[in-house]
Design a protein around this motif. Structure first.
Motif, PDB file in Angstrom:
ATOM      1  N   CYS A 243       0.782  -1.085   0.133  1.00 39.77           N
ATOM      2  CA  CYS A 243       0.144  -0.128  -0.028  1.00 39.77           C
ATOM      3  C   CYS A 243       0.860   1.071   0.133  1.00 39.77           C
ATOM      4  CB  CYS A 243      -1.046   0.106   1.333  1.00 39.77           C
ATOM      5  SG  CYS A 243      -2.332  -1.219   1.046  1.00 39.77           S
ATOM      6  N   LEU A 244       1.968   1.184   0.705  1.00 41.47           N
ATOM      7  CA  LEU A 244       2.957   2.304   0.769  1.00 41.47           C
ATOM      8  C   LEU A 244       3.765   2.688  -0.732  1.00 41.47           C
ATOM      9  CD1 LEU A 244       4.357   1.794   4.192  1.00 41.47           C
ATOM     10  CD2 LEU A 244       3.115   3.751   3.582  1.00 41.47           C
ATOM     11  N   THR A 245       4.003   1.665  -1.442  1.00 41.13           N
ATOM     12  CA  THR A 245       4.772   1.878  -2.457  1.00 41.13           C
ATOM     13  C   THR A 245       4.100   1.243  -4.014  1.00 41.13           C
ATOM     14  OG1 THR A 245       6.092  -0.109  -2.112  1.00 41.13           O
ATOM     15  CG2 THR A 245       7.056   1.749  -1.417  1.00 41.13           C
ATOM     16  N   SER A 246       3.439   0.224  -4.007  1.00 45.11           N
ATOM     17  CA  SER A 246       2.618  -0.243  -5.099  1.00 45.11           C
ATOM     18  C   SER A 246       1.278  -0.906  -4.813  1.00 45.11           C
ATOM     19  CB  SER A 246       3.490  -1.341  -5.658  1.00 45.11           C
ATOM     20  OG  SER A 246       4.124  -2.318  -4.749  1.00 45.11           O
ATOM     21  N   PRO A 247       0.459   0.411  -4.399  1.00 42.75           N
ATOM     22  CA  PRO A 247      -0.647  -0.265  -3.937  1.00 42.75           C
ATOM     23  C   PRO A 247      -1.707  -1.095  -5.043  1.00 42.75           C
ATOM     24  CG  PRO A 247      -0.859   2.059  -4.526  1.00 42.75           C
ATOM     25  CD  PRO A 247       0.540   1.746  -4.372  1.00 42.75           C
ATOM     26  N   GLU A 248      -1.381  -0.757  -6.146  1.00 43.50           N
ATOM     27  CA  GLU A 248      -2.196  -1.632  -7.193  1.00 43.50           C
ATOM     28  C   GLU A 248      -2.039  -3.215  -6.964  1.00 43.50           C
ATOM     29  OE1 GLU A 248       1.992  -0.989  -8.842  1.00 43.50           O
ATOM     30  OE2 GLU A 248       0.525   0.265  -7.870  1.00 43.50           O
ATOM     31  N   LYS A 249      -0.911  -3.606  -6.479  1.00 46.81           N
ATOM     32  CA  LYS A 249      -0.678  -5.056  -6.184  1.00 46.81           C
ATOM     33  C   LYS A 249      -1.742  -5.398  -5.063  1.00 46.81           C
ATOM     34  CE  LYS A 249       4.421  -5.475  -6.989  1.00 46.81           C
ATOM     35  NZ  LYS A 249       5.576  -5.770  -6.603  1.00 46.81           N
ATOM     36  N   HIS A 250      -1.799  -4.811  -3.989  1.00 44.04           N
ATOM     37  CA  HIS A 250      -2.938  -4.894  -2.984  1.00 44.04           C
ATOM     38  C   HIS A 250      -4.395  -4.909  -3.435  1.00 44.04           C
ATOM     39  CE1 HIS A 250      -4.965  -5.006   0.556  1.00 44.04           C
ATOM     40  NE2 HIS A 250      -5.591  -3.934   0.499  1.00 44.04           N
ATOM     41  N   PHE A 251      -4.665  -3.932  -4.223  1.00 44.21           N
ATOM     42  CA  PHE A 251      -5.949  -3.673  -4.852  1.00 44.21           C
ATOM     43  C   PHE A 251      -6.378  -4.965  -5.853  1.00 44.21           C
ATOM     44  CE2 PHE A 251      -5.601   0.354  -2.529  1.00 44.21           C
ATOM     45  CZ  PHE A 251      -6.680   0.278  -1.832  1.00 44.21           C
ATOM     46  N   ALA A 252      -5.399  -5.214  -6.702  1.00 37.90           N
ATOM     47  CA  ALA A 252      -5.658  -6.296  -7.576  1.00 37.90           C
ATOM     48  C   ALA A 252      -6.110  -7.597  -6.792  1.00 37.90           C
ATOM     49  CB  ALA A 252      -4.635  -6.526  -8.530  1.00 37.90           C
ATOM     50  N   GLU A 253      -5.316  -7.660  -5.786  1.00 36.63           N
ATOM     51  CA  GLU A 253      -5.460  -8.818  -4.841  1.00 36.63           C
ATOM     52  C   GLU A 253      -7.036  -8.769  -4.096  1.00 36.63           C
ATOM     53  OE1 GLU A 253      -2.982 -10.143  -1.140  1.00 36.63           O
ATOM     54  OE2 GLU A 253      -2.171 -11.216  -2.769  1.00 36.63           O
ATOM     55  N   VAL A 254      -7.352  -7.690  -3.761  1.00 34.58           N
ATOM     56  CA  VAL A 254      -8.520  -7.646  -2.953  1.00 34.58           C
ATOM     57  C   VAL A 254      -9.707  -7.745  -3.936  1.00 34.58           C
ATOM     58  CG1 VAL A 254      -9.995  -5.818  -1.881  1.00 34.58           C
ATOM     59  CG2 VAL A 254      -7.760  -5.717  -1.234  1.00 34.58           C
ATOM     60  N   ILE A 255      -9.738  -7.305  -5.082  1.00 31.76           N
ATOM     61  CA  ILE A 255     -10.544  -7.700  -6.115  1.00 31.76           C
ATOM     62  C   ILE A 255     -10.752  -9.183  -6.509  1.00 31.76           C
ATOM     63  CG2 ILE A 255     -11.427  -7.304  -8.780  1.00 31.76           C
ATOM     64  CD1 ILE A 255      -9.980  -4.668  -8.145  1.00 31.76           C
ATOM     65  N   ARG A 256      -9.551  -9.925  -6.645  1.00 33.47           N
ATOM     66  CA  ARG A 256      -9.726 -11.202  -6.999  1.00 33.47           C
ATOM     67  C   ARG A 256     -10.268 -11.926  -5.865  1.00 33.47           C
ATOM     68  NH1 ARG A 256      -9.531 -14.512 -11.544  1.00 33.47           N
ATOM     69  NH2 ARG A 256      -8.499 -16.388 -11.192  1.00 33.47           N
ATOM     70  N   TYR A 257      -9.687 -11.737  -4.754  1.00 33.03           N
ATOM     71  CA  TYR A 257     -10.195 -12.452  -3.506  1.00 33.03           C
ATOM     72  C   TYR A 257     -11.818 -12.144  -3.110  1.00 33.03           C
ATOM     73  CZ  TYR A 257      -5.436 -13.843  -1.880  1.00 33.03           C
ATOM     74  OH  TYR A 257      -4.257 -14.318  -1.665  1.00 33.03           O
ATOM     75  N   SER A 258     -12.290 -10.912  -3.569  1.00 31.63           N
ATOM     76  CA  SER A 258     -13.843 -10.743  -3.349  1.00 31.63           C
ATOM     77  C   SER A 258     -14.630 -11.502  -4.474  1.00 31.63           C
ATOM     78  CB  SER A 258     -13.948  -9.143  -3.598  1.00 31.63           C
ATOM     79  OG  SER A 258     -13.838  -8.872  -4.929  1.00 31.63           O
ATOM     80  N   ILE A 259     -13.932 -12.120  -5.338  1.00 32.80           N
ATOM     81  CA  ILE A 259     -14.824 -12.667  -6.484  1.00 32.80           C
ATOM     82  C   ILE A 259     -14.552 -14.281  -6.527  1.00 32.80           C
ATOM     83  CG2 ILE A 259     -14.553 -13.035  -9.136  1.00 32.80           C
ATOM     84  CD1 ILE A 259     -14.403  -9.770  -9.135  1.00 32.80           C
ATOM     85  N   ILE A 260     -13.370 -14.582  -6.138  1.00 37.73           N
ATOM     86  CA  ILE A 260     -13.174 -16.028  -6.482  1.00 37.73           C
ATOM     87  C   ILE A 260     -13.779 -16.835  -5.032  1.00 37.73           C
ATOM     88  CG2 ILE A 260     -10.968 -16.097  -7.495  1.00 37.73           C
ATOM     89  CD1 ILE A 260      -9.538 -16.679  -4.911  1.00 37.73           C
ATOM     90  N   GLY A 261     -14.073 -18.234  -5.450  1.00 34.26           N
ATOM     91  CA  GLY A 261     -14.720 -19.007  -4.370  1.00 34.26           C
ATOM     92  C   GLY A 261     -16.343 -18.813  -4.536  1.00 34.26           C
ATOM     93  N   LEU A 262     -16.870 -19.277  -3.402  1.00 29.90           N
ATOM     94  CA  LEU A 262     -18.403 -19.366  -3.283  1.00 29.90           C
ATOM     95  C   LEU A 262     -18.988 -18.060  -2.807  1.00 29.90           C
ATOM     96  CD1 LEU A 262     -18.976 -22.777  -1.456  1.00 29.90           C
ATOM     97  CD2 LEU A 262     -19.349 -22.309  -3.812  1.00 29.90           C
ATOM     98  N   GLY A 263     -19.764 -17.565  -3.739  1.00 35.38           N
ATOM     99  CA  GLY A 263     -20.279 -16.060  -3.266  1.00 35.38           C
ATOM    100  C   GLY A 263     -19.440 -14.966  -3.892  1.00 35.38           C
ATOM    101  N   THR A 264     -19.751 -13.736  -3.359  1.00 35.94           N
ATOM    102  CA  THR A 264     -19.000 -12.742  -3.814  1.00 35.94           C
ATOM    103  C   THR A 264     -19.235 -11.622  -2.539  1.00 35.94           C
ATOM    104  OG1 THR A 264     -19.847 -12.565  -6.212  1.00 35.94           O
ATOM    105  CG2 THR A 264     -18.968 -10.743  -5.622  1.00 35.94           C
ATOM    106  N   ASP A 265     -17.845 -11.316  -2.350  1.00 36.54           N
ATOM    107  CA  ASP A 265     -17.932 -10.319  -1.099  1.00 36.54           C
ATOM    108  C   ASP A 265     -17.871  -9.036  -1.688  1.00 36.54           C
ATOM    109  OD1 ASP A 265     -16.966  -8.723   0.967  1.00 36.54           O
ATOM    110  OD2 ASP A 265     -14.987  -9.577   1.136  1.00 36.54           O
ATOM    111  N   GLU A 266     -18.918  -8.488  -1.846  1.00 41.38           N
ATOM    112  CA  GLU A 266     -19.510  -7.245  -2.621  1.00 41.38           C
ATOM    113  C   GLU A 266     -18.955  -5.910  -1.815  1.00 41.38           C
ATOM    114  OE1 GLU A 266     -22.580  -9.949  -3.874  1.00 41.38           O
ATOM    115  OE2 GLU A 266     -21.789  -9.372  -1.775  1.00 41.38           O
ATOM    116  N   GLU A 267     -18.729  -6.034  -0.375  1.00 36.41           N
ATOM    117  CA  GLU A 267     -18.225  -4.844   0.426  1.00 36.41           C
ATOM    118  C   GLU A 267     -16.958  -4.717  -0.199  1.00 36.41           C
ATOM    119  OE1 GLU A 267     -17.354  -3.606   5.044  1.00 36.41           O
ATOM    120  OE2 GLU A 267     -18.638  -5.436   4.390  1.00 36.41           O
ATOM    121  N   SER A 268     -15.988  -5.636  -0.053  1.00 36.51           N
ATOM    122  CA  SER A 268     -14.580  -5.664  -0.462  1.00 36.51           C
ATOM    123  C   SER A 268     -14.293  -5.371  -1.976  1.00 36.51           C
ATOM    124  CB  SER A 268     -13.923  -6.926  -0.147  1.00 36.51           C
ATOM    125  OG  SER A 268     -13.737  -7.060   1.049  1.00 36.51           O
TER     126      SER A 268
END
Length: 321
Positions: A243-268
């Motif tokens: 988040c301090l130096t390359s936040p795109e890495k973190h937010f790409a991961e947040v989007i992916r984790y919110s989608i994969i698996g059963l159901g969607t984490d709409e909040e994230s």
């Protein structure tokens, strides 16, 4: 590197306010009109629209949006319409008020503290005090997290970083060695040296330190921390580094984790897209494509629907398949 598309020429804030009024009056709501207007305006333009709307109709635009819409679409439109500093203050407040503080809750607090400019964090602290009659630092200190993670987060949200571009290369080398000694040799992810460096240095200085770390020790600091993924403190420290130096890495991961698996984490999913659309969503999309061999658009289309999907796609902006 914002991703939203803004019309040229841009209608006046008064015109936009009048068209929003038409969209929310009469029989039903014209959701597509709201998306077409608000989903294609910058933060500054949305702020001007809100001022114009209140002046014309003696009504707060955000209140009308909340009264008129529902579900995930309402959440997304509410967060997008808010002033960015007030939005981050709200996200932090909500995270701190949860009875159970899990890893993804902690992500929110790290994002607020680290993923934007030093001036933005100051604005968030002011917005938090104004909205909740308390300081972000005090509420963080009293939250349900355990030490040393809680102490670390208090230091992060309290930071007043130098916002310039000057870098001290000698200091970068010395602090890269301190990080290596703490994280690898002593195996203390939140050792005092680590906390001091991450909570006080400017982002350009930290980037230089992390580059020197890879040069001197043959492996990036985030890769070292990723190797300790079973250690929660190392995991949170890796997110902080990102988040301090390359936040795109973190937010790409947040989007992916919110989608994969059963159901969607709409909040994230909503938080990640709304908070980065005005900032660096283009870089997030590039990172996502490289890492996951697909696009944010494809995954969002496959996991959402209706007006909620429409506003997310407007904020994501166009991208090549």
């Amino acid at each position: 590197m914002a991703s939203i598309s803004v019309p040229d020429p841009v209608p006046s804030s008064t015109q936009d306010a009048e068209n929003i009024r038409k969209a929310v009056q009469g029989w039903g709501t014209d959701e597509n009109a709201l998306i077409e207007i608000l989903g294609h305006r910058t933060a500054g333009q949305r702020g001007e629209i809100a001022v114009a709307y209140q002046g014309l109709y003696n009504e707060i635009l955000l209140s009308r949006i909340q009264a008129q819409l529902s579900g995930d679409f309402k959440v997304a439109m509410t967060l997008w319409t808010m002033d960015p500093a007030a939005r981050d203050a709200k996200l932090a407040y909500k995270a701190l008020r949860r009875k159970r503080v899990d890893d993804r809750t902690t992500w929110v607090l790290i994002e607020v503290a680290c993923a934007s400019s030093p001036d933005h964090l100051v604005a968030v602290r002011k917005a938090y005090c104004s909205a909740y009659d308390s300081s972000l630092e005090d509420d963080m200190a009293a939250c349900a997290l355990y030490d040393p993670l809680r102490q670390f987060l208090v230091r992060l949200v309290s930071s007043c970083r130098y916002a310039g571009e000057h870098v001290d290369e000698e200091l970068a080398g010395a602090e890269a060695a301190e990080l290596h000694g703490a994280v690898v040799i002593k195996k203390e992810a939140l050792h005092g040296d680590v906390v001091r460096i991450l909570c006080s240095r400017s982002k350009p200085q930290l980037k230089a330190t992390f580059e020197r770390y890879k040069q001197d020790y043959g492996k990036a600091i985030d890769e070292v921390l990723e190797g300790n993924r079973n250690d929660r403190l190392s995991s949170m420290l890796k997110i902080t580094v990102w988040c301090l130096t390359s936040p795109e890495k973190h937010f790409a991961e947040v989007i992916r984790y919110s989608i994969i698996g059963l159901g969607t984490d709409e909040e994230s999913l909503t938080r990640a897209i709304v908070s980065r659309a005005d900032v660096d969503m283009k870089k997030v999309k590039e990172e996502y494509k490289v890492r996951y061999k697909t696009t944010v658009t494809v995954d969002v289309v496959g996991d959402t629907s209706g007006y909620y999907q429409a506003i997310l796609l407007a904020l994501i902006g166009p991208e090549q398949p």
